[in-house]
Design a protein around this motif. Structure first.
Motif, PDB file in Angstrom:
ATOM      1  N   PHE A 127      -1.133   7.319   5.041  1.00 30.02           N
ATOM      2  CA  PHE A 127      -0.454   6.027   5.186  1.00 30.02           C
ATOM      3  C   PHE A 127       0.646   6.123   6.235  1.00 30.02           C
ATOM      4  O   PHE A 127       0.813   5.213   7.067  1.00 30.02           O
ATOM      5  CB  PHE A 127       0.139   5.596   3.843  1.00 30.02           C
ATOM      6  CG  PHE A 127       0.850   4.276   3.886  1.00 30.02           C
ATOM      7  CD1 PHE A 127       0.166   3.099   3.655  1.00 30.02           C
ATOM      8  CD2 PHE A 127       2.206   4.214   4.166  1.00 30.02           C
ATOM      9  CE1 PHE A 127       0.817   1.876   3.709  1.00 30.02           C
ATOM     10  CE2 PHE A 127       2.863   3.002   4.227  1.00 30.02           C
ATOM     11  CZ  PHE A 127       2.167   1.829   3.991  1.00 30.02           C
ATOM     12  N   GLY A 183       0.780  -1.225   0.000  1.00 28.93           N
ATOM     13  CA  GLY A 183       0.000   0.000   0.000  1.00 28.93           C
ATOM     14  C   GLY A 183       0.808   1.269   0.000  1.00 28.93           C
ATOM     15  O   GLY A 183       0.253   2.354  -0.228  1.00 28.93           O
ATOM     16  N   LEU A 184       2.123   1.204   0.234  1.00 26.75           N
ATOM     17  CA  LEU A 184       2.933   2.422   0.329  1.00 26.75           C
ATOM     18  C   LEU A 184       3.013   3.140  -1.013  1.00 26.75           C
ATOM     19  O   LEU A 184       2.706   4.321  -1.119  1.00 26.75           O
ATOM     20  CB  LEU A 184       4.328   2.082   0.849  1.00 26.75           C
ATOM     21  CG  LEU A 184       5.227   3.272   1.239  1.00 26.75           C
ATOM     22  CD1 LEU A 184       6.203   2.857   2.331  1.00 26.75           C
ATOM     23  CD2 LEU A 184       6.022   3.788   0.045  1.00 26.75           C
ATOM     24  N   GLY A 215      -0.968   6.282   9.667  1.00 25.89           N
ATOM     25  CA  GLY A 215      -1.474   4.971  10.046  1.00 25.89           C
ATOM     26  C   GLY A 215      -0.362   4.001  10.395  1.00 25.89           C
ATOM     27  O   GLY A 215      -0.487   3.210  11.340  1.00 25.89           O
ATOM     28  N   SER A 216       0.757   4.069   9.646  1.00 21.15           N
ATOM     29  CA  SER A 216       1.883   3.174   9.927  1.00 21.15           C
ATOM     30  C   SER A 216       2.508   3.478  11.276  1.00 21.15           C
ATOM     31  O   SER A 216       2.989   2.571  11.968  1.00 21.15           O
ATOM     32  CB  SER A 216       2.945   3.305   8.828  1.00 21.15           C
ATOM     33  OG  SER A 216       2.416   2.931   7.573  1.00 21.15           O
ATOM     34  N   ASN A 238      -7.772  13.934   5.624  1.00 18.30           N
ATOM     35  CA  ASN A 238      -8.290  12.910   6.516  1.00 18.30           C
ATOM     36  C   ASN A 238      -9.796  13.056   6.736  1.00 18.30           C
ATOM     37  O   ASN A 238     -10.521  12.059   6.841  1.00 18.30           O
ATOM     38  CB  ASN A 238      -7.553  12.976   7.856  1.00 18.30           C
ATOM     39  CG  ASN A 238      -7.873  11.795   8.749  1.00 18.30           C
ATOM     40  OD1 ASN A 238      -7.931  10.659   8.297  1.00 18.30           O
ATOM     41  ND2 ASN A 238      -8.090  12.059  10.025  1.00 18.30           N
ATOM     42  N   VAL A 241      -6.751   6.392   0.816  1.00 18.91           N
ATOM     43  CA  VAL A 241      -5.557   6.575   1.642  1.00 18.91           C
ATOM     44  C   VAL A 241      -4.470   7.263   0.822  1.00 18.91           C
ATOM     45  O   VAL A 241      -3.981   6.704  -0.172  1.00 18.91           O
ATOM     46  CB  VAL A 241      -5.029   5.220   2.173  1.00 18.91           C
ATOM     47  CG1 VAL A 241      -3.765   5.428   3.004  1.00 18.91           C
ATOM     48  CG2 VAL A 241      -6.104   4.519   2.991  1.00 18.91           C
ATOM     49  N   THR A 242      -4.102   8.457   1.228  1.00 18.29           N
ATOM     50  CA  THR A 242      -2.988   9.169   0.599  1.00 18.29           C
ATOM     51  C   THR A 242      -1.698   8.866   1.360  1.00 18.29           C
ATOM     52  O   THR A 242      -1.714   8.224   2.417  1.00 18.29           O
ATOM     53  CB  THR A 242      -3.243  10.682   0.587  1.00 18.29           C
ATOM     54  OG1 THR A 242      -3.358  11.146   1.943  1.00 18.29           O
ATOM     55  CG2 THR A 242      -4.526  11.007  -0.170  1.00 18.29           C
ATOM     56  N   PHE A 243      -0.582   9.357   0.851  1.00 19.88           N
ATOM     57  CA  PHE A 243       0.711   9.058   1.475  1.00 19.88           C
ATOM     58  C   PHE A 243       0.814   9.601   2.910  1.00 19.88           C
ATOM     59  O   PHE A 243       1.264   8.866   3.804  1.00 19.88           O
ATOM     60  CB  PHE A 243       1.852   9.606   0.618  1.00 19.88           C
ATOM     61  CG  PHE A 243       3.214   9.266   1.134  1.00 19.88           C
ATOM     62  CD1 PHE A 243       3.670   7.954   1.127  1.00 19.88           C
ATOM     63  CD2 PHE A 243       4.045  10.252   1.643  1.00 19.88           C
ATOM     64  CE1 PHE A 243       4.925   7.633   1.611  1.00 19.88           C
ATOM     65  CE2 PHE A 243       5.293   9.940   2.132  1.00 19.88           C
ATOM     66  CZ  PHE A 243       5.741   8.629   2.117  1.00 19.88           C
ATOM     67  N   SER A 299      -0.340   4.565  -2.257  1.00 19.19           N
ATOM     68  CA  SER A 299      -0.715   5.821  -1.611  1.00 19.19           C
ATOM     69  C   SER A 299       0.155   6.966  -2.101  1.00 19.19           C
ATOM     70  O   SER A 299      -0.327   8.090  -2.272  1.00 19.19           O
ATOM     71  CB  SER A 299      -0.590   5.687  -0.091  1.00 19.19           C
ATOM     72  OG  SER A 299       0.748   5.462   0.303  1.00 19.19           O
TER      73      SER A 299
END
Length: 266
Positions: free
Chosen positions: A223, A62-63, A226-227, A211, A218-220, A66
């Motif tokens: 992401f 997903g990185l 969230g990480s 957000n 999900v944008t960078f 995003s």
């Protein structure tokens, strides 16, 4: 005594270099930890040197998706905000119309308003309209808050333009379109470019407004946030370092081009 005099003469330079070093310190930390091989989920403690993350920057699910989405939104938001902002700036400087003063004042509202207030207001608007939150709501929101920054940058450039240059072009039988393309646009180009770059940076980096209006998209920045809750992969540092290097290279290239032009003029 000699050292004190030397220090006084160079105090401004030293203060500037220290400030620059302080601003660049986070980038140095990000770069160093992009070569780390953490033992756990969090990349907060140096363990050992490794280039594994650089060999596979998209190794985290997903990185890169995003990142690609953020780049697309930033690009389209920059194009939309630059086109609209440039037209608004020329209208505010060159024309007199009713409510011109009010428009001038309203332009600064998105810049002065807290992002969380604007985010909540936009979310309310989209929900009342029945719009589905996602790519398009993010894009509209980004164009909206980037617009003010473009208007301010272009407006400052247009206000400093000498109208006699355009009048000289008209005296030489240049039409309105030719005058705009050959005289007005090249002079205003630095302001337009500055506004576009600022809009791109603001759009790509935004988290709060995105957000609120992203839905399941999900944008960078989202992401990364969230990480950080469950573990920070080294690949995030790799992407950040790559973006920093690209930005520095662009600045250096623009400086070289500017210096070459100045030497040619001299």
């Amino acid at each position: 005594m000699a050292f004190v005099n030397w220090l006084k003469r160079r105090l401004v330079v030293i203060a500037g270099l220290l400030t620059l070093a302080y601003l660049l310190l986070p980038n140095v930390v990000v770069t160093v930890f992009s070569f780390n091989n953490p033992k756990g989920r969090f990349n907060y403690t140096w363990q050992e040197f490794s280039t594994e993350a650089w060999q596979d920057p998209c190794g985290v699910s997903g990185l890169c998706a995003s990142l690609s989405l953020s780049l697309q939104i930033a690009l389209w938001a920059t194009i939309g905000a630059t086109l609209l902002g440039t037209m608004i700036a020329f209208a505010l400087v060159r024309y007199r119309f009713r409510a011109r003063g009010a428009v001038n004042s309203l332009i600064f509202l998105p810049m002065a308003m807290p992002e969380v207030v604007m985010a909540a207001s936009l979310l309310t608007l989209f929900l009342n309209m029945g719009a589905q939150l996602g790519f398009w709501t993010i894009l509209i929101a980004h164009i909206m808050f980037c617009l003010s920054f473009v208007v301010v940058a272009v407006k400052a450039r247009v206000m400093s333009m000498d109208p006699r240059l355009e009048q000289a072009a008209q005296d030489l039988y240049a039409g309105p379109l030719q005058t705009f393309l050959r005289v007005t646009l090249p002079i205003a180009a630095p302001g337009i470019a500055a506004g576009a770059l600022l809009a791109f940076a603001l759009s790509f980096d935004d988290f709060i407004i995105t957000n609120f209006n992203a839905g399941s998209t999900v944008t960078f920045p989202m992401f990364v946030w969230g990480s950080a809750q469950r573990g920070t992969p080294v690949q995030i540092n790799v992407i950040g370092t790559g973006m920093f290097v690209v930005a520095v290279l662009l600045v250096l290239v623009s400086m070289l081009i500017g210096n070459r032009r100045n030497r040619q003029k001299a």
